[in-house]
Design a protein around this motif. Structure first.
Motif, PDB file in Angstrom:
ATOM      1  N   ARG A  36       0.864  -1.183   0.000  1.00 55.64           N
ATOM      2  CA  ARG A  36       0.000   0.000   0.000  1.00 55.64           C
ATOM      3  C   ARG A  36       0.903   1.236   0.000  1.00 55.64           C
ATOM      4  NH1 ARG A  36      -5.155  -0.853   2.697  1.00 55.64           N
ATOM      5  NH2 ARG A  36      -5.995  -2.818   1.914  1.00 55.64           N
ATOM      6  N   LEU A  37       1.616   1.434  -1.086  1.00 54.91           N
ATOM      7  CA  LEU A  37       2.589   2.526  -1.127  1.00 54.91           C
ATOM      8  C   LEU A  37       1.885   3.887  -1.129  1.00 54.91           C
ATOM      9  CD1 LEU A  37       5.059   1.058  -3.769  1.00 54.91           C
ATOM     10  CD2 LEU A  37       5.558   1.475  -1.344  1.00 54.91           C
ATOM     11  N   PRO A  38       2.309   4.806  -0.260  1.00 58.16           N
ATOM     12  CA  PRO A  38       1.677   6.128  -0.199  1.00 58.16           C
ATOM     13  C   PRO A  38       2.284   7.090  -1.223  1.00 58.16           C
ATOM     14  CG  PRO A  38       3.291   5.942   1.554  1.00 58.16           C
ATOM     15  CD  PRO A  38       3.306   4.623   0.819  1.00 58.16           C
ATOM     16  N   LEU A  39       2.190   6.717  -2.500  1.00 55.27           N
ATOM     17  CA  LEU A  39       2.695   7.550  -3.592  1.00 55.27           C
ATOM     18  C   LEU A  39       1.666   7.575  -4.713  1.00 55.27           C
ATOM     19  CD1 LEU A  39       5.581   5.861  -2.546  1.00 55.27           C
ATOM     20  CD2 LEU A  39       6.438   7.742  -3.933  1.00 55.27           C
ATOM     21  N   ALA A  40       1.716   8.621  -5.513  1.00 57.83           N
ATOM     22  CA  ALA A  40       0.754   8.791  -6.594  1.00 57.83           C
ATOM     23  C   ALA A  40       1.050   7.855  -7.753  1.00 57.83           C
ATOM     24  CB  ALA A  40       0.766  10.245  -7.075  1.00 57.83           C
ATOM     25  N   ASP A  41       0.024   7.571  -8.545  1.00 53.85           N
ATOM     26  CA  ASP A  41       0.186   6.757  -9.747  1.00 53.85           C
ATOM     27  C   ASP A  41       1.206   7.402 -10.687  1.00 53.85           C
ATOM     28  OD1 ASP A  41      -1.941   5.486  -8.589  1.00 53.85           O
ATOM     29  OD2 ASP A  41      -3.349   5.796 -10.233  1.00 53.85           O
ATOM     30  N   GLY A  42       2.110   6.598 -11.217  1.00 52.25           N
ATOM     31  CA  GLY A  42       3.047   7.082 -12.227  1.00 52.25           C
ATOM     32  C   GLY A  42       3.982   8.178 -11.773  1.00 52.25           C
ATOM     33  N   SER A  43       4.290   8.225 -10.480  1.00 51.56           N
ATOM     34  CA  SER A  43       5.102   9.331  -9.947  1.00 51.56           C
ATOM     35  C   SER A  43       6.575   9.003  -9.799  1.00 51.56           C
ATOM     36  CB  SER A  43       4.545   9.756  -8.583  1.00 51.56           C
ATOM     37  OG  SER A  43       4.590   8.682  -7.656  1.00 51.56           O
ATOM     38  N   VAL A  44       6.968   7.756 -10.062  1.00 55.76           N
ATOM     39  CA  VAL A  44       8.334   7.302  -9.795  1.00 55.76           C
ATOM     40  C   VAL A  44       9.045   6.962 -11.101  1.00 55.76           C
ATOM     41  CG1 VAL A  44       9.698   5.471  -8.701  1.00 55.76           C
ATOM     42  CG2 VAL A  44       7.721   6.428  -7.503  1.00 55.76           C
ATOM     43  N   ASP A  45      10.288   7.407 -11.235  1.00 55.25           N
ATOM     44  CA  ASP A  45      11.097   7.107 -12.420  1.00 55.25           C
ATOM     45  C   ASP A  45      11.892   5.824 -12.277  1.00 55.25           C
ATOM     46  OD1 ASP A  45      10.544   9.556 -13.982  1.00 55.25           O
ATOM     47  OD2 ASP A  45      11.580  10.554 -12.324  1.00 55.25           O
ATOM     48  N   VAL A  46      12.439   5.577 -11.077  1.00 55.22           N
ATOM     49  CA  VAL A  46      13.245   4.379 -10.813  1.00 55.22           C
ATOM     50  C   VAL A  46      12.821   3.809  -9.466  1.00 55.22           C
ATOM     51  CG1 VAL A  46      15.549   3.419 -10.514  1.00 55.22           C
ATOM     52  CG2 VAL A  46      15.208   5.315 -12.096  1.00 55.22           C
ATOM     53  N   LEU A  47      12.474   2.518  -9.461  1.00 55.17           N
ATOM     54  CA  LEU A  47      12.078   1.850  -8.224  1.00 55.17           C
ATOM     55  C   LEU A  47      13.087   0.751  -7.925  1.00 55.17           C
ATOM     56  CD1 LEU A  47       8.504   0.889  -7.138  1.00 55.17           C
ATOM     57  CD2 LEU A  47      10.392  -0.690  -6.758  1.00 55.17           C
ATOM     58  N   LEU A  48      13.646   0.792  -6.717  1.00 52.96           N
ATOM     59  CA  LEU A  48      14.603  -0.208  -6.257  1.00 52.96           C
ATOM     60  C   LEU A  48      13.957  -1.087  -5.211  1.00 52.96           C
ATOM     61  CD1 LEU A  48      17.477  -1.415  -5.939  1.00 52.96           C
ATOM     62  CD2 LEU A  48      17.926   0.403  -4.259  1.00 52.96           C
ATOM     63  N   ASN A  49      14.108  -2.404  -5.375  1.00 49.58           N
ATOM     64  CA  ASN A  49      13.648  -3.371  -4.394  1.00 49.58           C
ATOM     65  C   ASN A  49      14.813  -4.317  -4.107  1.00 49.58           C
ATOM     66  OD1 ASN A  49      12.210  -6.358  -4.109  1.00 49.58           O
ATOM     67  ND2 ASN A  49      11.184  -4.748  -2.959  1.00 49.58           N
ATOM     68  N   CYS A  50      15.398  -4.159  -2.934  1.00 50.17           N
ATOM     69  CA  CYS A  50      16.623  -4.894  -2.594  1.00 50.17           C
ATOM     70  C   CYS A  50      16.336  -5.845  -1.442  1.00 50.17           C
ATOM     71  CB  CYS A  50      17.711  -3.884  -2.227  1.00 50.17           C
ATOM     72  SG  CYS A  50      19.357  -4.555  -2.121  1.00 50.17           S
ATOM     73  N   PHE A  51      16.171  -7.139  -1.746  1.00 55.51           N
ATOM     74  CA  PHE A  51      15.905  -8.171  -0.739  1.00 55.51           C
ATOM     75  C   PHE A  51      14.622  -7.912   0.051  1.00 55.51           C
ATOM     76  CE2 PHE A  51      20.654  -7.563  -0.661  1.00 55.51           C
ATOM     77  CZ  PHE A  51      20.936  -8.602  -1.527  1.00 55.51           C
ATOM     78  N   SER A  52      13.615  -7.296  -0.582  1.00 53.70           N
ATOM     79  CA  SER A  52      12.386  -6.933   0.107  1.00 53.70           C
ATOM     80  C   SER A  52      11.182  -7.560  -0.582  1.00 53.70           C
ATOM     81  CB  SER A  52      12.245  -5.406   0.154  1.00 53.70           C
ATOM     82  OG  SER A  52      13.271  -4.838   0.934  1.00 53.70           O
ATOM     83  N   PRO A  53      10.004  -7.523   0.056  1.00 55.11           N
ATOM     84  CA  PRO A  53       8.812  -8.136  -0.552  1.00 55.11           C
ATOM     85  C   PRO A  53       8.521  -7.580  -1.948  1.00 55.11           C
ATOM     86  CG  PRO A  53       8.393  -7.635   1.747  1.00 55.11           C
ATOM     87  CD  PRO A  53       9.730  -7.038   1.419  1.00 55.11           C
ATOM     88  N   LEU A  54       8.073  -8.470  -2.822  1.00 52.45           N
ATOM     89  CA  LEU A  54       7.837  -8.129  -4.221  1.00 52.45           C
ATOM     90  C   LEU A  54       6.357  -7.780  -4.401  1.00 52.45           C
ATOM     91  CD1 LEU A  54       9.349  -8.036  -6.946  1.00 52.45           C
ATOM     92  CD2 LEU A  54       8.642 -10.398  -7.309  1.00 52.45           C
ATOM     93  N   ALA A  55       6.045  -6.497  -4.330  1.00 50.99           N
ATOM     94  CA  ALA A  55       4.660  -6.013  -4.428  1.00 50.99           C
ATOM     95  C   ALA A  55       4.421  -5.495  -5.850  1.00 50.99           C
ATOM     96  CB  ALA A  55       4.412  -4.918  -3.396  1.00 50.99           C
ATOM     97  N   LEU A  56       4.289  -6.410  -6.791  1.00 49.91           N
ATOM     98  CA  LEU A  56       4.306  -6.051  -8.214  1.00 49.91           C
ATOM     99  C   LEU A  56       3.168  -5.120  -8.607  1.00 49.91           C
ATOM    100  CD1 LEU A  56       5.328  -9.484  -9.710  1.00 49.91           C
ATOM    101  CD2 LEU A  56       6.677  -7.387  -9.760  1.00 49.91           C
ATOM    102  N   GLU A  57       1.978  -5.348  -8.075  1.00 56.63           N
ATOM    103  CA  GLU A  57       0.846  -4.494  -8.454  1.00 56.63           C
ATOM    104  C   GLU A  57       1.098  -3.046  -8.066  1.00 56.63           C
ATOM    105  OE1 GLU A  57      -3.993  -4.150  -7.702  1.00 56.63           O
ATOM    106  OE2 GLU A  57      -2.911  -5.985  -7.157  1.00 56.63           O
ATOM    107  N   GLU A  58       1.605  -2.838  -6.874  1.00 49.50           N
ATOM    108  CA  GLU A  58       1.913  -1.478  -6.433  1.00 49.50           C
ATOM    109  C   GLU A  58       3.102  -0.895  -7.187  1.00 49.50           C
ATOM    110  OE1 GLU A  58       0.437   0.833  -3.438  1.00 49.50           O
ATOM    111  OE2 GLU A  58      -0.626   0.011  -5.149  1.00 49.50           O
ATOM    112  N   PHE A  59       4.092  -1.715  -7.474  1.00 42.40           N
ATOM    113  CA  PHE A  59       5.247  -1.220  -8.222  1.00 42.40           C
ATOM    114  C   PHE A  59       4.813  -0.743  -9.613  1.00 42.40           C
ATOM    115  CE2 PHE A  59       8.407  -4.168  -5.787  1.00 42.40           C
ATOM    116  CZ  PHE A  59       8.139  -3.476  -4.622  1.00 42.40           C
ATOM    117  N   ARG A  60       3.942  -1.503 -10.256  1.00 40.57           N
ATOM    118  CA  ARG A  60       3.429  -1.076 -11.565  1.00 40.57           C
ATOM    119  C   ARG A  60       2.650   0.226 -11.443  1.00 40.57           C
ATOM    120  NH1 ARG A  60       2.325  -6.683 -12.388  1.00 40.57           N
ATOM    121  NH2 ARG A  60       0.216  -6.360 -11.589  1.00 40.57           N
TER     122      ARG A  60
END
Length: 277
Positions: free
Chosen positions: A145-169
């Protein structure tokens, strides 16, 4: 204006001296270290979710000595090449912010003007992160449940953390970069040989994810020598092995005064497919 959005109404948040506030009147206090708590009570599964004090302390001390510097350098090079002049970076599951801080420093040294946010469910970890990278924003929040707006991120890093693909997209812009770091087959192999009678390598695979296109898989290989019992103990306690090692294995490790161990990572690099919402 903050990179974060209100977790209750998704409205924009204004970052004030001691508070984050949205137009609908919801407000969230900033901790003295600088992070903000954006994890609503109905999303908490325990009184103090996330990594505990021992794991946070061990990881902070171990990473601060630069043992994983080859991975950080690889991430900096990747993000430098994948980002524009003023990129928005999200470190989802950022822990103590060691990678976040290093990436920001590298981008600034390369002439870019990045903005960065880090999220983690452990407020203990974010106390260190907010002190380590004062120019970034950090929030206690779930990757699901990321508290960020849709399409607001240019680069997302996930390092050894849960893979929340729907939110990442959701939060990545079309064409945005997603870097997913996992351990290589022989990561910490010598440590596992001490802990277990029959260690086995980590699985290595290439997994396609809906809405993302593979760019490449970048290997990072090396070896580090831990010269003290403290460093060996910190490495052990920052890994899941600390929870599931037989007593005999833990005692063998405790007796060591020096350990040379392989480090092995895979950086899976994706781009968000442009026709995905």
């Amino acid at each position: 204006m903050s990179l974060f959005r209100c977790p209750l109404c998704a409205g924009p948040l204004e970052r004030e001296a001691h508070t984050y506030r949205c137009p609908n009147g919801h407000s969230f206090d900033r901790a003295k270290e600088g992070y903000v708590h954006l994890l609503p009570p109905n999303q908490k599964h325990s009184a103090s979710p996330g990594d505990g004090r021992d794991m946070v302390s061990a990881r902070r001390e171990f990473l601060s000595k630069g043992y994983y510097r080859p991975l950080l350098d690889t991430l900096c090079c990747q993000i430098m090449s994948l980002s524009g002049e003023c990129p928005v970076i999200l470190d989802a599951g950022c822990g103590e912010g060691w990678y976040t801080a290093g990436i920001l420093q590298a981008l600034a040294a390369g002439g870019k003007r990045p903005r960065a946010a880090g999220t983690d469910i452990s407020k203990l970890a974010l106390r260190t992160a907010a002190k380590r990278a004062k120019e970034a924003e950090f929030a206690v929040a779930s990757s699901y449940r990321l508290p960020l707006a849709d399409g607001s991120v240019d680069v997302l890093l996930n390092c050894f953390s849960p893979l929340a693909l729907e939110e990442f997209r959701r939060v990545l812009r079309p064409g945005g970069a997603f870097l997913y770091v996992v351990p290589g087959p022989l990561h910490l192999w010598e440590l596992k040989q001490v802990l277990y009678d029959w260690p086995y390598p980590n699985e290595e695979k290439e997994t396609p994810y809906e809405g993302f296109a593979y760019r490449e898989i970048v290997p990072v290989e090396g070896a580090v020598t831990l010269e003290s019992r403290e460093d060996i103990r910190n490495l052990f306690h920052m890994t899941p092995y600390a929870w599931k090692t037989p007593r005999a294995g833990a005692e063998r490790l405790e007796a060591l005064e020096r350990l040379t161990v392989r480090i092995s990572f895979r950086v899976h690099s994706f781009s968000k497919i442009r026709n995905q919402e």
